[in-house]
Write a protein that holds these residues in place. Structure first.
Motif, PDB file in Angstrom:
ATOM      1  N   MET A 228       4.003  10.149   3.576  1.00  0.00           N
ATOM      2  CA  MET A 228       5.124   9.422   4.131  1.00  0.00           C
ATOM      3  C   MET A 228       4.180   8.376   5.242  1.00  0.00           C
ATOM      4  N   SER A 229       4.418   6.921   5.138  1.00  0.00           N
ATOM      5  CA  SER A 229       3.766   6.191   5.702  1.00  0.00           C
ATOM      6  C   SER A 229       4.822   5.142   6.447  1.00  0.00           C
ATOM      7  N   GLU A 230       4.468   4.826   7.889  1.00  0.00           N
ATOM      8  CA  GLU A 230       5.480   4.155   8.654  1.00  0.00           C
ATOM      9  C   GLU A 230       5.400   2.797   8.183  1.00  0.00           C
ATOM     10  N   PRO A 231       6.902   2.053   8.236  1.00  0.00           N
ATOM     11  CA  PRO A 231       7.912   2.894   8.986  1.00  0.00           C
ATOM     12  C   PRO A 231       8.491   3.554   7.999  1.00  0.00           C
ATOM     13  N   ASN A 232       8.580   3.372   6.463  1.00  0.00           N
ATOM     14  CA  ASN A 232       9.335   3.832   5.751  1.00  0.00           C
ATOM     15  C   ASN A 232       9.053   3.988   4.204  1.00  0.00           C
ATOM     16  N   LEU A 233       7.665   3.993   3.843  1.00  0.00           N
ATOM     17  CA  LEU A 233       7.244   3.955   2.666  1.00  0.00           C
ATOM     18  C   LEU A 233       6.682   5.374   2.403  1.00  0.00           C
TER      19      LEU A 233
END
Length: 303
Positions: free
Chosen positions: A290-295
């Motif tokens: 999970m990569s900020e903000p929503n990937l």
């Protein structure tokens, strides 16, 4: 008597060039690239590893529209779903292995959630970074609201304040302990035993210690620690570094066993993973990021 020291033009140029090269190496994360190359071409110490160099991305930067500032990730093997936390909205999000949201849970009694780990059944541990707390939460399968105001909490004496404290938490079922990643300044891994299974009717017997075996391994090879996950079948740790854009696998003695680069062109990625904040491992050794903000990303061993 006054002494003066003056560099010659030759040495001034040499120092300036060295400084420029060091700055370029830092900017392009060349030390991470060197570690990645070393692990990619070095023979595996034994077969009981992930062989990260063989992984390829199968879901690449899938945006999950309802998420903002997602941080932390855990796999619930019993439900076969993933959980992440939103640190600014105080929410827990459950979604399936393809990135489809199953439910949103509003959380009361937290300040800055940065990590979550599933332990067993409906029991989870949440990491609250700003308050240096681990929170034991009971989350029913159909709940959409969770109040942890009076839930069992453990405050860790990491830093008095700030947001460079622990970034990730993972349950180690093999040793019945929590593994916590301290982000940086300094970065390290510590274990917490006796909190999850504490008997409130008896005196607490909680053991918190820094796992020194990992200090040397992560000192130079990872700029920060964004998340940690423990894989019970191998007994290995996967550590995630946002700043280095790197995942590294370690055994229990702190020996590095492999690396996976989160850079454009590596493992099939079309672009850099911008800000990786959470990592989890599925039952089939799939790796979820999970990569900020929503990937959302999924990596699987190449067939």
């Amino acid at each position: 008597m006054k002494f003066t020291f003056k560099l010659s033009k030759k040495w001034s140029w040499i120092i300036a060039i060295c400084f420029a090269l060091a700055s370029l190496a830092y900017y392009f994360k060349l030390e991470a690239l060197a570690w990645y190359a070393w692990h990619s071409y070095k023979p595996a110490a034994h077969d009981n590893t992930f062989h990260l160099s063989n992984y390829q991305v199968t879901i690449d930067a899938l945006p999950i529209a309802a998420l903002k500032n997602a941080s932390g990730l855990t796999h619930n093997v019993e439900r076969n779903t993933l959980f992440t936390v939103l640190n600014q909205e105080s929410k827990i999000i459950e979604f399936d292995l393809q990135g489809h949201i199953v439910r949103e849970v509003h959380v009361k009694g937290v300040d800055d959630m940065e990590g979550i780990t599933h332990v067993t059944g409906n029991r989870y541990v949440i990491a609250d970074e700003r308050d240096n707390r681990l929170i034991l939460a009971e989350l029913d399968n159909d709940a959409q609201f969770l109040d942890v105001t009076n839930a069992p909490k453990l405050r860790l004496g990491v830093n008095a304040s700030g947001n460079k404290n622990f970034e990730g938490v993972s349950w180690d079922d093999n040793h019945s302990r929590l593994l916590v990643a301290k982000e940086r300044d300094p970065k390290y891994i510590m274990s917490v035993s006796g909190f999850f299974d504490a008997d409130v009717s008896r005196p607490l017997n909680i053991d918190i210690k820094r796992l020194d075996a990992f200090d040397k391994a992560i000192k130079w090879s990872m700029r920060d620690l964004s998340s940690v996950t423990f894989h019970s079948e191998t007994g290995h740790l996967l550590l995630l570094s946002d700043e280095s854009r790197l995942i590294k696998e370690y055994d229990e003695e702190g020996n590095a066993l492999g690396a996976l680069a989160l850079w454009k062109g590596f493992h099939g990625l079309k672009a850099h993973v911008p800000q990786a904040e959470g990592i989890a491992v599925g039952s089939d050794k799939s790796i979820y990021i999970m990569s900020e903000p929503n990937l959302f990303y999924v990596f699987k061993p190449a067939t």
